[in-house]
Design an enzyme around this catalytic site. Structure first.
Site, short mmCIF file in Angstrom:
data_model
loop_
_atom_site.label_atom_id
_atom_site.label_comp_id
_atom_site.label_asym_id
_atom_site.label_seq_id
_atom_site.Cartn_x
_atom_site.Cartn_y
_atom_site.Cartn_z
N GLU A 98 0.85 -1.20 0.00
CA GLU A 98 0.00 0.00 0.00
C GLU A 98 0.88 1.25 0.00
O GLU A 98 1.98 1.23 0.55
CB GLU A 98 -0.87 0.02 1.26
CG GLU A 98 -2.27 -0.49 1.09
CD GLU A 98 -3.20 0.45 0.30
OE1 GLU A 98 -2.72 1.28 -0.49
OE2 GLU A 98 -4.41 0.33 0.50
N ASP A 99 0.34 2.32 -0.56
CA ASP A 99 1.07 3.59 -0.46
C ASP A 99 0.82 4.25 0.89
O ASP A 99 1.75 4.75 1.51
CB ASP A 99 0.71 4.53 -1.63
CG ASP A 99 -0.79 4.78 -1.75
OD1 ASP A 99 -1.58 4.04 -1.13
OD2 ASP A 99 -1.17 5.71 -2.48
N ASP A 102 -4.59 5.22 6.13
CA ASP A 102 -5.20 6.43 6.71
C ASP A 102 -6.20 5.98 7.78
O ASP A 102 -5.80 5.69 8.91
CB ASP A 102 -5.84 7.19 5.53
CG ASP A 102 -6.35 8.57 5.88
OD1 ASP A 102 -7.27 8.66 6.71
OD2 ASP A 102 -5.87 9.57 5.31
N PHE A 151 -2.51 16.40 4.02
CA PHE A 151 -2.80 15.72 2.76
C PHE A 151 -1.58 15.74 1.86
O PHE A 151 -1.09 16.81 1.49
CB PHE A 151 -4.02 16.32 2.06
CG PHE A 151 -4.59 15.35 1.08
CD1 PHE A 151 -5.49 14.38 1.50
CD2 PHE A 151 -4.18 15.36 -0.24
CE1 PHE A 151 -5.98 13.44 0.60
CE2 PHE A 151 -4.66 14.42 -1.14
CZ PHE A 151 -5.57 13.46 -0.72
N ARG A 164 0.40 12.30 -9.08
CA ARG A 164 1.06 11.01 -8.80
C ARG A 164 2.50 11.00 -9.31
O ARG A 164 3.33 10.24 -8.84
CB ARG A 164 0.30 9.86 -9.47
CG ARG A 164 -1.09 9.60 -8.94
CD ARG A 164 -1.59 8.25 -9.46
NE ARG A 164 -3.04 8.11 -9.39
CZ ARG A 164 -3.71 7.69 -8.33
NH1 ARG A 164 -3.07 7.38 -7.23
NH2 ARG A 164 -5.01 7.56 -8.36
C1 PRP Z 1 -5.83 5.48 -0.84
C2 PRP Z 1 -4.66 4.57 -0.50
C3 PRP Z 1 -5.30 3.47 0.28
C4 PRP Z 1 -6.47 4.15 0.95
C5 PRP Z 1 -6.10 4.44 2.37
O1 PRP Z 1 -6.43 5.00 -1.99
O2 PRP Z 1 -4.02 4.10 -1.65
O3 PRP Z 1 -5.73 2.42 -0.54
O4 PRP Z 1 -6.69 5.39 0.27
O5 PRP Z 1 -7.14 5.04 3.03
P1 PRP Z 1 -7.89 4.39 4.28
O6 PRP Z 1 -6.86 3.87 5.22
O7 PRP Z 1 -8.62 5.57 4.87
O8 PRP Z 1 -8.84 3.34 3.79
P2 PRP Z 1 -7.40 5.89 -2.90
O9 PRP Z 1 -8.81 5.54 -2.57
O10 PRP Z 1 -7.00 7.32 -2.78
O11 PRP Z 1 -7.11 5.30 -4.34
P3 PRP Z 1 -5.76 5.38 -5.22
O12 PRP Z 1 -4.78 4.42 -4.62
O13 PRP Z 1 -6.20 4.96 -6.58
O14 PRP Z 1 -5.26 6.79 -5.17
C1 7HP Z 2 -5.54 8.76 1.18
C2 7HP Z 2 -4.66 9.66 0.63
N1 7HP Z 2 -4.26 9.87 -0.64
C3 7HP Z 2 -3.36 10.84 -0.84
N2 7HP Z 2 -2.86 11.61 0.15
C4 7HP Z 2 -3.23 11.42 1.41
O1 7HP Z 2 -2.73 12.19 2.39
C5 7HP Z 2 -4.16 10.41 1.70
N3 7HP Z 2 -4.74 9.95 2.84
N4 7HP Z 2 -5.57 8.95 2.50
#
Ligand code: PRP
Ligand code: 7HP
Length: 181
Positions: A98-99, A102, A151, A164
């Site tokens: 995961e990136d 949150d 953010f 991105r």
């Molecule tokens: C982001 C991130 C996680 C998720 C984390 O994805 O990549 O999958 O949010 O948030 P959480 O812990 O509150 O569930 P996003 O929905 O932004 O999709 P993306 O990876 O395509 O940007």
């Molecule tokens: C999801 C997400 N995506 C981009 N930047 C952040 O800080 C974020 N938090 N949760």
């Protein structure tokens, strides 16, 4: 610097060094095994691409895509699979990549979804963690950085699909996302 960016939180060199260390640790822990790295689309692709290249154990990759429940309605915790894995993970050593973690809702859902398919093991590697935002407890086995509640975009992370491609992890100016986060 991009005009929508307030400041650089993690510079590319710092990210590269941390990714290298994560790769060393993961490679040591998985010695003698083969990893199936599962990237969560789309945010993890840049991190996964860099992580892969510092792993010294055999690794295959697959991807999964989930719908965002929408940050405004995070309490629902409802996550929908948009693209499931191409191959079975039963009996495989899965590393979920995961990136960012949150609220933890996405990761929590994905762990349950993957565990129901009986992998030999399931560990999580996340580049970023925002612990102050957590709504459900989730364990992260390999973590890059713990960050404050700001953010961030870049290095795969987006706002509304943009930014991105920025090579550093940057704090987005509030005016850009205010009302839309
Ligand atoms: C982001 C991130 C996680 C998720 C984390 O994805 O990549 O999958 O949010 O948030 P959480 O812990 O509150 O569930 P996003 O929905 O932004 O999709 P993306 O990876 O395509 O940007
Ligand atoms: C999801 C997400 N995506 C981009 N930047 C952040 O800080 C974020 N938090 N949760």
């Amino acid at each position: 610097m991009h005009p929508d960016i307030e400041r650089v939180l993690l510079a590319r060199e710092e990210i590269q060094e941390r990714v290298r260390l994560l790769g060393t640790q993961i490679s040591a822990d998985y010695k003698g095994k083969e990893i199936l790295a599962v990237g969560v689309l789309k945010g993890s692709v840049v991190f996964l691409a860099d992580l892969l290249r510092v792993l010294t154990v055999p690794v295959e990759i697959d991807f999964i895509a989930v719908s965002s429940y929408g940050k405004a309605s995070a309490s629902s915790g409802v996550v929908r699979i948009l693209k499931d894995l191409d191959r079975s993970i039963t009996g495989r050593d899965v590393l979920l990549v995961e990136d960012i973690v949150d609220t933890g809702l996405t990761l929590n859902y994905l762990k349950e979804h993957l565990l129901s398919q009986q992998p030999a093991g399931l560990r999580v590697c996340a580049l970023l963690d925002k612990p102050s935002r957590r709504r459900v407890p989730v364990e992260i086995d390999y973590l890059g950085f713990s960050i404050p509640d700001e953010f961030v975009v870049g290095y795969g992370l987006d706002y509304a699909g943009r930014y991105r491609n920025l090579p550093d992890i940057c704090v987005l100016r509030r005016e850009v996302y205010e009302g839309g986060r």
